[in-house]
Design a protein around this motif. Structure first.
Motif, short mmCIF file in Angstrom:
data_model
loop_
_atom_site.label_atom_id
_atom_site.label_comp_id
_atom_site.label_asym_id
_atom_site.label_seq_id
_atom_site.Cartn_x
_atom_site.Cartn_y
_atom_site.Cartn_z
N ASP A 54 6.50 -20.47 0.19
CA ASP A 54 6.69 -19.23 0.95
C ASP A 54 7.62 -18.27 0.19
N GLU A 55 8.69 -18.82 -0.38
CA GLU A 55 9.63 -17.98 -1.12
C GLU A 55 8.96 -17.35 -2.34
N GLU A 56 8.17 -18.16 -3.07
CA GLU A 56 7.52 -17.65 -4.27
C GLU A 56 6.43 -16.64 -3.93
N THR A 57 5.76 -16.83 -2.80
CA THR A 57 4.71 -15.89 -2.41
C THR A 57 5.29 -14.52 -2.10
N VAL A 58 6.34 -14.49 -1.30
CA VAL A 58 6.94 -13.20 -0.98
C VAL A 58 7.57 -12.58 -2.23
N GLN A 59 8.10 -13.42 -3.11
CA GLN A 59 8.66 -12.92 -4.36
C GLN A 59 7.58 -12.28 -5.22
N GLN A 60 6.38 -12.90 -5.25
CA GLN A 60 5.30 -12.38 -6.08
C GLN A 60 4.80 -11.03 -5.56
N TYR A 61 4.78 -10.84 -4.25
CA TYR A 61 4.29 -9.59 -3.68
C TYR A 61 5.37 -8.51 -3.62
N GLU A 153 8.39 -1.03 -9.98
CA GLU A 153 8.74 -1.95 -11.06
C GLU A 153 9.44 -3.18 -10.50
N LYS A 154 10.31 -2.98 -9.51
CA LYS A 154 10.97 -4.12 -8.87
C LYS A 154 9.99 -5.02 -8.14
N ALA A 155 8.85 -4.45 -7.72
CA ALA A 155 7.83 -5.24 -7.03
C ALA A 155 7.05 -6.13 -7.98
N GLY A 156 7.24 -5.96 -9.28
CA GLY A 156 6.59 -6.83 -10.26
C GLY A 156 5.44 -6.20 -11.00
N ILE A 157 5.17 -4.90 -10.77
CA ILE A 157 4.13 -4.23 -11.54
C ILE A 157 4.62 -4.10 -12.97
N GLU A 158 3.96 -4.81 -13.87
CA GLU A 158 4.45 -4.93 -15.25
C GLU A 158 3.56 -4.14 -16.21
N PHE A 159 4.18 -3.39 -17.10
CA PHE A 159 3.45 -2.64 -18.10
C PHE A 159 3.18 -3.55 -19.30
N ALA A 164 4.57 4.81 -17.44
CA ALA A 164 4.14 5.34 -16.15
C ALA A 164 3.37 6.64 -16.35
N PRO A 165 2.34 6.88 -15.52
CA PRO A 165 1.51 8.08 -15.71
C PRO A 165 2.21 9.34 -15.20
N GLY A 166 2.01 10.41 -15.94
CA GLY A 166 2.48 11.72 -15.48
C GLY A 166 1.35 12.45 -14.79
N LYS A 167 1.48 13.75 -14.67
CA LYS A 167 0.47 14.56 -14.00
C LYS A 167 -0.82 14.51 -14.83
N GLY A 168 -1.93 14.20 -14.13
CA GLY A 168 -3.21 14.11 -14.81
C GLY A 168 -3.40 12.85 -15.60
N GLU A 169 -2.51 11.85 -15.43
CA GLU A 169 -2.63 10.59 -16.14
C GLU A 169 -2.78 9.44 -15.16
N VAL A 170 -3.28 8.33 -15.65
CA VAL A 170 -3.46 7.13 -14.82
C VAL A 170 -3.09 5.90 -15.65
N VAL A 171 -2.90 4.79 -14.96
CA VAL A 171 -2.79 3.50 -15.64
C VAL A 171 -3.89 2.60 -15.10
N VAL A 205 -1.42 -2.08 -16.93
CA VAL A 205 -0.45 -2.79 -16.09
C VAL A 205 -1.06 -4.08 -15.55
N GLU A 206 -0.17 -4.90 -15.05
CA GLU A 206 -0.58 -6.13 -14.37
C GLU A 206 0.20 -6.27 -13.07
N VAL A 207 -0.51 -6.58 -11.99
CA VAL A 207 0.11 -6.90 -10.72
C VAL A 207 0.00 -8.41 -10.55
N PRO A 208 1.09 -9.14 -10.46
CA PRO A 208 1.02 -10.61 -10.56
C PRO A 208 0.18 -11.29 -9.49
N TRP A 209 0.04 -10.66 -8.31
CA TRP A 209 -0.74 -11.30 -7.26
C TRP A 209 -2.20 -10.84 -7.26
N ASN A 210 -2.58 -10.03 -8.24
CA ASN A 210 -3.91 -9.44 -8.21
C ASN A 210 -4.38 -9.20 -9.66
#
Length: 938
Positions: A54-61, A153-159, A164-171, A205-210
Motif C-alpha cells: 500500500d505504501e509503495e502504491t501510493v508512493q508510485q502514484y 516532478e515530485k509525483a514521479g514524472i521523469e524526463f 518541460a514543454p513551453g508554449k506550443g510544445e509537448v512531451v 517522459v515516463e510515468v512510473p505507474w503507466n
C-alpha cells in the motif's frame, strides 16, 4: 555421542564421494529435486518484485506529494471508510444530481495555509487526439499538465530526454515516441481539434505507474477534471482529510493508509482478507506437494541404482542403520545443493526478466526483491523434503537382499492390490474432505483434500501400470516393451510418474485460476459488435447552434470515404447501421410546459413470475446487512441473474435494423437462429439480452419513463410511465452493449426514438485483414478528405486482454518447462537403472534403433501417465481454490461474475501433447543406443 557423530561424518563422507563418483546420476537427482524449487523461487521473486505494498502504491502514484484527492460528484459531505486504496470506499449523506464539484479555492480553504494543488489523474487519459504515425493516423491519450509546476516532478514524472514543454510544445511518453518514431526537436502533427496542427516535442517522459500507455502532455490539452495532487507544508493529517470529506472529496494519502477500514465495509475487507489467507494456504499446499512428489522419485530411483553398492556395504559389516544414514545424508546434500542452486538461478532469472515483467504489468517495480522468508522456507522445505523423500529409499536400501543383489538378481517389486485399495480410499477421503472443507470453510480440510487426492492417485499408479501393461499385446514391439517393462518394474516407473503428476497438478491449478479470471473479465465486458467487426463512423463537427445548423450531406461524405476505403480494402461492402436515439426528443405524451426539455428512457421489464426476489427489499430498508442477506437469498433464486452491466436502459444510441448482416454483427447468430431473429425484427419486434424478460407469448414489455430536470430544485421530475409490449427474442446477456436492446424500425417508432442527427455508422465487409497499420493508414487518408462538416474514422471491435494472454502463456510455459524437465530427468534415471537391460537387448541382436525407440516410449508413457493423473489432481485442487476465490463475491448483488470451470485448453494442449512429444524427441536423440558389453556378474 562421539560415536554417533563419527557415524554421521562417515555417512556424509560416503554420500559426498558417491555423488562425485556418479556425477551424472547425482546431477539428475539434484535437478529433479530442484525443478519445483526453481519454479517457486522464480514465482516468489517475481511476485515480491512486482506486487507493491500500500505504501509503495501510493508512493508510485503520488511520489513526494502528500496526497491525491478526487471529487466524488455527490455534491454533499461524505464519510470515507477506507484509506489504503486508490479508489476508497465511502458513503454520501445524499446525492445531488448534476451537482458542481468543489472549486480549487474551496479545496485550498480546507487545507492548511501554504498548501498547493495541481490537476492530476490516476487513470489513463480519457481524452484522445488523432496524430500522424509512420503508417498513417492513430490515436494517443492527452494530459493537460503544466510540467513547469514542481508537483508533477515530485509525483514521479521523469524526463528521459529533454525538458518541460513551453508554449506550443509537448512531451511524449516513451511508448508514444517509439510508436510515432519521434524524438526531442521533432514535430508532432495532430488534427486541428487540439487548436494547432503541429507541436514541437520538447521531451520524452515516463510515468512510473503507466509505462505502457501512449500519451502526450501539453498545456494545450484539457486538464483532468475532479482530481488533484496535494502538497501541504506539513504531513497531511486525518483532520485535514475530514475537512476535504466535507466537500465531497475522497483522500488517498501515504500518511493515512494505516487507518483501519470502518463501518459495514470492514466486514467486506475481512471477507477479502480471509479469502486471501485461504487461497495462499491452498497454493502453498499445492507447491509443497509438488516438491515432495518430485523429490521422492529422485531418491527412490537413485537408491535402486545403488542396490549393489548397499549390498557390498552390508557384506563388509555395515548395519542397516548405517546404510539408512548414508542414504539420508545424500538427501541432505542433494536437498541443500538443489535449494541453493534453485534460489540463485531463480533470482537471476527474475533480475534479467524485470523489464519483461514491468512491460506485462504496465508499471515499474520497487526494485528486485526475493521474498526472503519464503526463500529461507524453501531451503528448509528442500532439506526436510530431501530427508523425507530419502527416508523411504533408506528403509528399502537397508532391507536389501545381499546375496541376490550381489548376483544381480534384484527384480522390481510388483505392486500389491492393497495399494490400489489404499489409493481409492485416499481418493474417497479427499473428496469427502473437499466437500466438508467447502461447507465448513476450513483450510485444514481443503488442504487435506489436495494432499489425499494426489497421494491417492500416486498409490493407484502401480495398479494402473499393471492394467496398461496387459494392453501392450496389441501394440508394436517398442511400445509393448516399454509398457511391459513399466508393469514389471513399477518400483521405478511409479515414482517417475508421480514426479510429473506433482508438477502438472500445481501447474493446472495456476493455469485454471488465470483462465477463469480471464473468462470473468470477458463475461464482465459489455460487448457491442462482435470481435473483429470493422465499422466506419461519420459525425457532424459543424456548428453547435441548433438554429444555424444545416443537415450535413451524409451521402457526399460517405462517397468520399468509400473512395479512400477502396484504396486499402478489397471486396469492400458498406452497410449502413441505423442508430435510434432518445436525444432526438421525446415524442411520448408529456407535460406541454416541459416538452422541449423532457427526456425519455426505456427499460426492459420482466413478467412478475420472473422477477428477482432481491428487489422485494424496500429501498429504505437496504442496510449493508440486509443487502448481504438479500444477496445470499438471490443466489438461491433462479430469477436473480443480473450483473452490474445489466442496466436495461436505452437512453443512448440503439441499433435499429432488420438487415441480417448487421444483426449477425451484433449477435453472432448464423443459420436458422439468424433467420429467426430477423423474422422477429421484421415483425416489429426487438432483441433483448435478458431471456427472463420474455413473456409466455414471446413478447417483452418495455417501460418508458419521462423525466425533466428542474433547475430550481436540482432534482429530476418523473411523469406518467408508459408501457409498450412488442415481439421479442433473447440473445446472449453479454451482447448488445449497455442498452441491451436491438430495435426494429417499427419498435423505434413506437418508442418515440428517431435517427441520431449527429453521426452515422456503417458496417464494413472486406476480405482484407484490418489490423493496426491498415487502420492508421485509412485514418490518415480519411483525415485528408474534404468532407467539410463531417469527420470520418474507422474502428475495429477488439475485446482482447493482452495482460491475461501473457499471464496464461507465462504460467503454461513455466508449468510445461518443469513438467518436461521432470519427465526427462525421471526417464534418464530409469534408463540409467536399465543399463543392463539395454546391454542384454544388444546382446540378443536388438538394433540400436529399437533400443532408442524403447527409451522413447518409456518417456512417452511416463509423460502421458503423469500428465493425465496430474490434470485430475489439478482439477481437484482448483475446486478448493475456486471456492476461496468466490466466497467474497457471495454477498454482492447484482452479481459479480464468479470464477467458473473454464478449462485452460492451451495449457492442457502444451502439457498433454507438447510435453510428451518433446520428451519423446529428446529421448530419441540423446539416448545412447550402443552400449559397451559388460562382464557376467554371476
Amino acid at each position: 555421542m562421539g560415536r554417533l557423530l563419527a557415524s554421521q561424518r562417515l555417512a556424509f563422507r560416503i554420500a559426498r564421494r558417491e555423488a562425485l563418483r556418479y556425477k551424472g546420476r547425482s546431477a539428475l537427482s539434484i535437478t529433479l529435486l530442484g525443478l519445483p524449487l526453481l519454479a517457486v523461487a522464480i514465482g516468489a521473486s517475481a511476485y515480491d518484485t512486482m506486487m507493491l505494498s500500500d505504501e509503495e502504491t501510493v508512493q508510485q502514484y503520488v511520489g513526494e506529494n502528500d496526497a491525491f484527492i478526487e471529487d466524488t460528484g455527490s455534491g454533499t459531505p461524505i464519510v470515507q471508510h477506507s484509506w489504503n486504496e486508490q479508489w476508497p470506499m465511502y458513503e454520501a449523506e445524499d446525492y445531488i444530481e448534476g451537482a458542481a464539484g468543489p472549486t480549487e479555492s474551496e479545496i485550498l480553504g480546507a487545507l492548511p495555509i501554504g498548501s498547493w494543488i495541481v490537476p492530476y489523474s490516476t487513470y489513463e487519459g480519457s481524452e484522445t487526439i488523432q496524430v500522424q504515425t509512420p503508417d498513417g493516423l492513430g490515436s494517443i491519450s492527452t494530459y493537460g499538465y503544466d510540467l513547469h509546476d514542481g508537483l508533477y516532478e515530485k509525483a514521479g514524472i521523469e524526463f528521459i530526454e529533454g525538458s518541460a514543454p513551453g508554449k506550443g510544445e509537448v512531451v511524449l511518453s516513451e511508448e508514444a515516441a517509439k510508436h510515432l518514431e519521434l524524438g526531442v526537436g521533432d514535430m508532432l502533427v495532430a488534427d486541428q481539434t487540439v487548436g494547432t496542427q503541429e507541436a514541437e516535442v520538447s521531451g520524452i517522459v515516463e510515468v512510473p505507474w503507466n509505462i505502457d500507455e501512449q500519451f502526450v502532455i501539453g498545456s494545450m490539452f484539457a486538464t483532468p477534471v475532479g482530481g488533484w495532487l496535494v502538497d501541504t507544508p506539513e504531513e497531511l493529517t486525518y483532520e485535514d482529510a475530514l475537512a476535504l470529506n466535507e466537500l465531497g472529496v475522497v483522500v488517498w494519502a501515504g500518511s493515512l493508509i494505516d487507518r483501519p477500514t470502518s463501518g459495514d465495509y470492514y466486514f467486506d475487507s475481512m471477507l477479502l482478507d480471509e479469502a486471501t489467507i485461504m487461497i495462499t494456504g491452498l497454493i502453498v499446499v499445492a507447491v509443497v506437494m509438488e516438491v515432495i512428489l518430485l523429490a521422492g522419485p529422485a531418491f527412490a530411483i537413485s537408491a535402486r541404482r545403488r542396490t549393489r553398492e548397499f549390498a557390498l556395504m552390508s557384506a563388509n559389516g555395515a548395519t542397516p542403520a548405517q546404510i539408512r544414514r548414508v542414504v539420508l545424508a545424500s538427501g541432505v546434500i542433494f536437498g541443500l545443493i538443489a535449494a541453493v542452486c534453485a534460489i540463485a538461478i531463480g533470482i537471476l532469472v527474475v533480475f534479467a526478466g524485470m523489464p519483461i515483467l514491468e512491460g506485462i504489468f504496465g508499471y515499474r517495480s520497487a526494485g528486485l526483491r526475493v521474498l526472503p522468508l519464503l526463500q529461507i522456507g524453501l531451503v528448509a522445505v528442500a532439506l526436510t523434503t530431501g530427508l523425507l523423500a530419502a527416508l523411504a529409499a533408506a528403509i528399502s536400501a537397508s532391507r536389501v537382499n545381499v546375496v541376490a543383489a550381489l548376483m544381480g538378481r534384484t527384480p522390481g517389486r510388483k505392486g500389491s492390490k492393497r495399494w490400489l485399495v489404499i489409493g481409492l480410499l485416499m481418493l474417497g477421503a479427499g473428496v469427502a474432505s473437499a466437500l466438508a472443507g467447502v461447507s465448513m470453510w476450513s483450510l485444514p480440510l481443503m488442504s487435506a483434500a489436495i494432499i489425499l487426492a494426489q497421494l491417492g492417485l500416486v498409490a493407484c499408479t502401480p495398479a494402473l501400470l499393471a492394467v496398461m501393461a496387459k494392453l501392450g499385446r496389441w501394440l508394436p514391439l517398442a511400445p509393448r516393451m516399454a509398457l511391459r517393462e513399466a508393469g514389471r518394474n513399477r518400483g521405478s516407473a511409479a515414482p517417475a510418474i508421480a514426479a510429473v503428476l506433482g508438477v502438472v497438478a500445481a501447474g493446472m491449478v495456476f493455469s485454471m485460476i488465470v483462465t477463469a479470471d480471464a473468462e470473468r473479465k470477458m463475461q464482465s465486458q459489455v460487448i457491442d459488435l462482435q470481435q473483429g467487426t470493422v465499422t466506419l463512423n461519420l459525425w457532424d463537427i459543424g456548428t453547435a447552434d441548433p438554429e444555424q445548423a444545416v443537415e450535413p450531406d451524409w451521402e457526399a461524405g460517405l462517397a468520399e470515404a468509400r473512395t479512400v476505403l477502396e484504396r486499402h480494402l478489397d471486396d469492400l461492402e458498406i452497410v449502413p447501421i441505423s442508430m435510434s436515439s432518445s436525444w432526438t426528443g421525446c415524442t411520448l405524451p408529456v407535460v406541454e410546459e416541459f416538452k422541449e426539455t423532457a427526456e425519455c428512457s426505456w427499460m426492459v421489464t420482466r413478467p412478475e413470475e420472473n422477477q428477482c426476489s432481491y428487489w422485494d427489499v424496500p429501498e429504505g430498508d437496504r442496510t449493508e446487512e440486509a443487502e448481504r442477506e438479500g444477496a445470499e437469498a438471490a443466489r438461491q433464486d433462479p430469477n436473480c441473474n443480473e450483473t452490474s452491466n445489466d442496466v436495461g436502459i436505452s437512453s443512448g444510441d440503439t441499433p435499429t435494423t432488420t438487415d441480417p448482416q448487421i444483426v449477425a454483427a451484433y449477435t453472432g447468430f448464423e443459420g436458422e437462429q439468424l433467420d429467426e431473429a430477423v423474422a422477429v425484427l421484421e415483425g416489429g419486434g426487438v432483441l433483448v439480452a435478458d431471456p427472463l424478460a420474455l413473456t409466455g407469448e414471446g413478447t417483452v414489455v418495455l417501460e418508458g419513463r419521462i423525466t425533466n430536470f428542474d433547475e430550481e430544485s436540482g432534482e429530476y421530475q418523473e411523469y406518467e410511465t408508459q408501457y409498450l409490449e412488442l415481439p421479442a427474442m433473447a440473445v446472449d446477456d453479454s451482447l448488445l452493449g449497455y442498452n441491451k436492446l436491438l430495435l426494429s424500425p417499427g419498435a423505434a417508432e413506437q418508442m418515440g426514438q428517431g435517427p441520431n442527427p449527429y453521426d452515422r455508422t456503417y458496417l464494413l465487409q472486406t476480405s482484407t485483414p484490418v489490423e493496426g497499420a491498415v487502420v492508421e493508414a485509412i485514418s490518415a487518408d480519411l483525415e485528408a478528405i474534404g468532407t467539410g462538416r463531417l469527420a470520418a474514422h474507422t474502428s475495429v471491435a477488439d475485446y482482447t486482454d493482452e495482460f491475461t494472454f501473457y499471464m496464461v502463456l507465462l504460467v503454461s510455459g513455466l508449468c510445461a518447462l518443469v513438467a518436461l524437465g521432470a519427465t526427462a530427468v525421471s526417464t534418464g534415471l530409469i534408463i540409467a537403472e536399465q543399463r543392463k537391460d539395454m546391454t542384454t537387448l544388444g546382446a540378443v541382436g536388438a538394433a540400436p534403433g529399437l533400443r532408442k525407440r524403447f527409451a522413447m516410449w518409456q518417456t512417452v508413457m511416463i509423460a502421458v501417465f503423469g500428465a493425465g493423473l496430474g490434470t485430475i489432481a489439478g482439477v481437484i485442487g482448483y475446486a478448493m481454490v475456486q471456492q476461496a476465490l468466490n466466497r467474497p463475491l457471495r454477498f454482492v448483488y447484482p452479481f459479480e461474475v464468479p470464477y467458473g470451470w473454464e478449462l485452460p485448453w492451451g495449457a492442457m494442449a502444451v502439457i498433454l501433447v507438447a510435453v510428451p512429444v518433446l520428451a519423446a524427441l529428446g529421448a530419441l536423440v540423446f539416448t545412447k543406443a550402443k552400449l559397451p558389453s559388460e562382464r557376467r556378474l554371476t
